[in-house]
Design a protein around this motif. Structure first.
Motif, mmCIF file in Angstrom:
data_model
loop_
_atom_site.group_PDB
_atom_site.id
_atom_site.type_symbol
_atom_site.label_atom_id
_atom_site.label_comp_id
_atom_site.label_asym_id
_atom_site.label_seq_id
_atom_site.Cartn_x
_atom_site.Cartn_y
_atom_site.Cartn_z
ATOM 1 N N GLY A 187 0.814 -1.213 0.000
ATOM 2 C CA GLY A 187 0.000 0.000 0.000
ATOM 3 C C GLY A 187 0.845 1.259 0.000
ATOM 4 O O GLY A 187 0.541 2.234 -0.693
ATOM 5 N N GLY A 188 1.935 1.241 0.775
ATOM 6 C CA GLY A 188 2.843 2.389 0.784
ATOM 7 C C GLY A 188 3.476 2.612 -0.575
ATOM 8 O O GLY A 188 3.582 3.737 -1.058
ATOM 9 N N ALA A 189 3.901 1.522 -1.208
ATOM 10 C CA ALA A 189 4.485 1.636 -2.550
ATOM 11 C C ALA A 189 3.464 2.163 -3.551
ATOM 12 O O ALA A 189 3.791 2.980 -4.416
ATOM 13 N N LEU A 190 2.218 1.723 -3.415
ATOM 14 C CA LEU A 190 1.160 2.209 -4.302
ATOM 15 C C LEU A 190 0.960 3.709 -4.149
ATOM 16 O O LEU A 190 0.874 4.441 -5.152
ATOM 17 N N VAL A 191 0.910 4.189 -2.919
ATOM 18 C CA VAL A 191 0.723 5.621 -2.676
ATOM 19 C C VAL A 191 1.898 6.424 -3.225
ATOM 20 O O VAL A 191 1.708 7.467 -3.872
ATOM 21 N N ILE A 192 3.099 5.929 -2.999
ATOM 22 C CA ILE A 192 4.293 6.632 -3.497
ATOM 23 C C ILE A 192 4.286 6.686 -5.012
ATOM 24 O O ILE A 192 4.569 7.730 -5.611
ATOM 25 N N GLN A 193 3.928 5.590 -5.666
ATOM 26 C CA GLN A 193 3.856 5.570 -7.134
ATOM 27 C C GLN A 193 2.727 6.477 -7.629
ATOM 28 O O GLN A 193 2.903 7.237 -8.569
ATOM 29 N N TRP A 194 1.563 6.352 -7.007
ATOM 30 C CA TRP A 194 0.376 7.091 -7.442
ATOM 31 C C TRP A 194 0.596 8.600 -7.365
ATOM 32 O O TRP A 194 0.217 9.338 -8.270
ATOM 33 N N LEU A 195 1.200 9.034 -6.270
ATOM 34 C CA LEU A 195 1.419 10.466 -6.070
ATOM 35 C C LEU A 195 2.755 10.957 -6.637
ATOM 36 O O LEU A 195 3.091 12.130 -6.482
ATOM 37 N N GLU A 196 3.498 10.049 -7.249
ATOM 38 C CA GLU A 196 4.787 10.370 -7.881
ATOM 39 C C GLU A 196 5.724 11.078 -6.906
ATOM 40 O O GLU A 196 6.240 12.162 -7.183
ATOM 41 N N LEU A 197 5.965 10.446 -5.773
ATOM 42 C CA LEU A 197 6.798 11.021 -4.728
ATOM 43 C C LEU A 197 8.238 10.518 -4.784
ATOM 44 O O LEU A 197 8.963 10.590 -3.797
ATOM 45 N N HIS A 198 8.670 10.027 -5.915
ATOM 46 C CA HIS A 198 9.993 9.414 -6.046
ATOM 47 C C HIS A 198 11.121 10.367 -5.670
ATOM 48 O O HIS A 198 12.148 9.937 -5.141
ATOM 49 N N ALA A 199 10.951 11.638 -5.922
ATOM 50 C CA ALA A 199 12.009 12.611 -5.631
ATOM 51 C C ALA A 199 12.296 12.688 -4.134
ATOM 52 O O ALA A 199 13.398 13.062 -3.736
ATOM 53 N N TRP A 200 11.344 12.316 -3.302
ATOM 54 C CA TRP A 200 11.564 12.353 -1.864
ATOM 55 C C TRP A 200 12.645 11.370 -1.428
ATOM 56 O O TRP A 200 13.225 11.518 -0.359
#
Length: 124
Positions: A57-70
């Motif tokens: 679920g955490g990976a899904l949220v990170i992918q969905w919101l495009e938070l990779h730069a964090w």
């Protein structure tokens, strides 16, 4: 002597893994302290489901919101741990609800259970 770039990348990788493990484990511990599982079987299933839901679920949220730069900063990795933690909390509610639902219908047939679910959801 190792190259500075490879050592730095290893440190970042370890920090990412720590964030995932910390967030998932914390979610599992918190929900199990709040509502203790009734049996060892329920405890094991709840632990596995909570940890998997935290990570996926955490990976899904990170992918969905495009938070990779964090992932490039330490603070971003700490925020990721919070995302993994938060993603795991609903899993325990769903698992606990399923145990209660299944316990009430322990001797029912699979067709009766499907009918109950469809009646509850409103899709007759």
């Amino acid at each position: 002597m190792s190259e500075p770039a490879s050592s730095a990348l290893a440190g970042i990788g370890i920090a990412k893994i720590f964030g995932i493990v910390f967030g998932a484990t914390a979610a599992a511990v918190v929900v199990m302290i709040m509502t203790r599982p009734a049996t060892r079987h329920e405890w094991a299933v709840a632990l596995i489901c909570t940890v998997i839901a935290s990570i996926c679920g955490g990976a899904l949220v990170i992918q969905w919101l495009e938070l990779h730069a964090w992932a490039e900063t330490f603070e971003g990795l700490i925020a990721f741990a919070g995302i993994y933690f938060t993603a795991g909390l609903p899993a325990w509610v769903l698992v606990r609800g399923w145990f209660v639902f299944a316990a009430q219908r322990e001797h029912a047939s699979i067709t009766d259970i499907v009918k109950d679910i469809r009646d509850t959801v409103g899709k007759n």
